[in-house]
Design a protein around this motif. Structure first.
Motif, PDB file in Angstrom:
ATOM      1  N   LEU A 186       0.819  -1.204   0.000  1.00 43.21           N
ATOM      2  CA  LEU A 186       0.000   0.000   0.000  1.00 43.21           C
ATOM      3  C   LEU A 186       0.856   1.258   0.000  1.00 43.21           C
ATOM      4  N   ARG A 201      -0.958  -0.294  10.415  1.00 40.66           N
ATOM      5  CA  ARG A 201      -1.763  -1.502  10.639  1.00 40.66           C
ATOM      6  C   ARG A 201      -2.358  -1.995   9.319  1.00 40.66           C
ATOM      7  N   ARG A 202      -2.808  -1.084   8.476  1.00 42.62           N
ATOM      8  CA  ARG A 202      -3.367  -1.475   7.184  1.00 42.62           C
ATOM      9  C   ARG A 202      -2.310  -2.125   6.301  1.00 42.62           C
ATOM     10  N   ALA A 253       0.075  -6.491  13.765  1.00 45.74           N
ATOM     11  CA  ALA A 253      -0.944  -5.469  13.514  1.00 45.74           C
ATOM     12  C   ALA A 253      -1.448  -4.860  14.815  1.00 45.74           C
ATOM     13  N   THR A 275      -1.562  -5.707   7.545  1.00 47.98           N
ATOM     14  CA  THR A 275      -2.660  -6.622   7.203  1.00 47.98           C
ATOM     15  C   THR A 275      -2.637  -6.996   5.728  1.00 47.98           C
ATOM     16  N   ASP A 276      -2.170  -6.087   4.868  1.00 48.86           N
ATOM     17  CA  ASP A 276      -2.095  -6.374   3.435  1.00 48.86           C
ATOM     18  C   ASP A 276      -1.180  -7.552   3.140  1.00 48.86           C
ATOM     19  N   GLU A 292      -2.466   3.570  12.795  1.00 53.70           N
ATOM     20  CA  GLU A 292      -3.458   2.851  12.004  1.00 53.70           C
ATOM     21  C   GLU A 292      -2.988   2.663  10.574  1.00 53.70           C
ATOM     22  N   HIS A 293      -2.310   3.650   9.987  1.00 49.64           N
ATOM     23  CA  HIS A 293      -1.870   3.491   8.599  1.00 49.64           C
ATOM     24  C   HIS A 293      -0.848   2.353   8.475  1.00 49.64           C
ATOM     25  N   THR A 308       0.742   4.822   1.979  1.00 50.77           N
ATOM     26  CA  THR A 308       0.089   5.556   3.056  1.00 50.77           C
ATOM     27  C   THR A 308       0.386   7.047   2.896  1.00 50.77           C
TER      28      THR A 308
END
Length: 311
Positions: free
Chosen positions: A74, A128-129, A119, A132-133, A125-126, A76
């Motif tokens: 991702l 954490r995403r 996580a 998880t990816d 939080e960014h 961020t």
């Protein structure tokens, strides 16, 4: 040169992983004493740097681990004191013999954790995403094939000899050297080329960098693929097979073959309204892995300096 207020602060990092002893994967999180937070290894781009090489450099500097780059993760974006900051992430598999972690000025603690625990531990939080990816199961985490369009060659109309022998021009050699600067992060293990001088020359700087020979793969030449696409696709399917060890085959081909190969694998392009044919600009790279229906297909249009890198 200091970043102006409001300018994007460009950074890059990695989601480092390894197979876990009991199945699944573990990933790395790091503690940064400057911020007293748990995060992912990352850092700002240097002047004129490509984001992918910056991501690998930062991971190595902060963790001491040796890694092979995988699929894009991702991006961020969040605010820092100087303005907006964006961080591009890649999955990276840890390779080689792992050495004990040595604290440094950026990171004072490193932990390998299952993804759920990682996580839960990260502060932001960014992050954490991004963690998880890592466990997406619709595409593989790493490519097995880099499909390269040859770099820029001189005009066909200006070339007096056989077209198969048309060489790279000055800009093309610059593109070839950029490929040699970036593609080693994927761990090339074999180099293959269509039987065209410009294709072979595109891989020559990479061959010099890696010590690998450039072998011929005639099935992926433009005319050869047109005459027998099944042979070309069979070669691609072999190269997409999962490997026991991390690494990729690098294949240099032509603009008349690459989009057809990608379409056959189910790749469609939505970058331009109404366009279905995937692009294959000169000097560009498709990182491929998996199978149709579960295919990793990352496109790298330009492996030169990142446009958001400082100058």
């Amino acid at each position: 040169m200091p970043t102006e207020r409001g300018a994007v602060v460009a950074a890059a990092g990695g989601v480092v992983w390894r197979p876990a002893a009991g199945g699944g994967v573990e990933t790395v999180v790091v503690h940064r004493p400057r911020y007293d937070d748990w995060s992912l290894p990352k850092g700002k781009l240097d002047a004129g740097e490509n984001a992918l090489t910056a991501a690998v450099r930062e991971v190595v500097e902060e963790t001491g681990l040796q890694v092979v780059a995988g699929r894009r993760s991702l991006r961020t974006r969040y605010e820092v004191a100087t303005g907006p900051k964006q961080v591009d992430y890649w999955l990276m598999r840890a390779v080689g013999t792992e050495q004990p972690f040595v604290p440094n000025h950026e990171v004072d603690e490193l932990r390998w954790l299952p993804v759920e625990e990682a996580a839960a531990l990260v502060t932001h939080e960014h992050d954490r995403r991004v963690v998880t990816d890592l466990v997406r199961d619709d595409v593989p985490p790493t490519p097995t094939l880099l499909l390269v369009r040859h770099a820029k060659a001189g005009s066909r109309s200006d070339w007096d000899g056989p077209d198969d022998e048309r060489p790279l021009e000055t800009r093309g050699w610059r593109q070839a050297r950029q490929l040699a600067d970036v593609l080693p992060v994927f761990g090339p293990c074999e180099l293959l080329s269509a039987e065209r001088v410009r294709c072979r020359q595109t891989l020559e700087p990479l061959a010099e960098r890696t010590g690998l020979p450039v072998r011929s793969l005639p099935e992926l030449g433009e005319e050869e693929f047109s005459a027998d696409p099944q042979a070309g696709l069979a070669a691609i399917e072999r190269l997409l097979e999962p490997r026991e060890q991390p690494g990729v085959a690098v294949v240099c081909s032509q603009g008349g073959a690459i989009p057809s190969v990608l379409m056959s694998l189910g790749v469609r392009w939505e970058g331009v309204a109404g366009r279905l044919h995937p692009p294959a600009a000169k000097g560009s790279v498709w990182a491929l892995g998996g199978r149709p229906g579960a295919l990793l297909a990352d496109y790298y249009r330009d492996l030169g300096p990142d446009p958001d890198a400082p100058t």
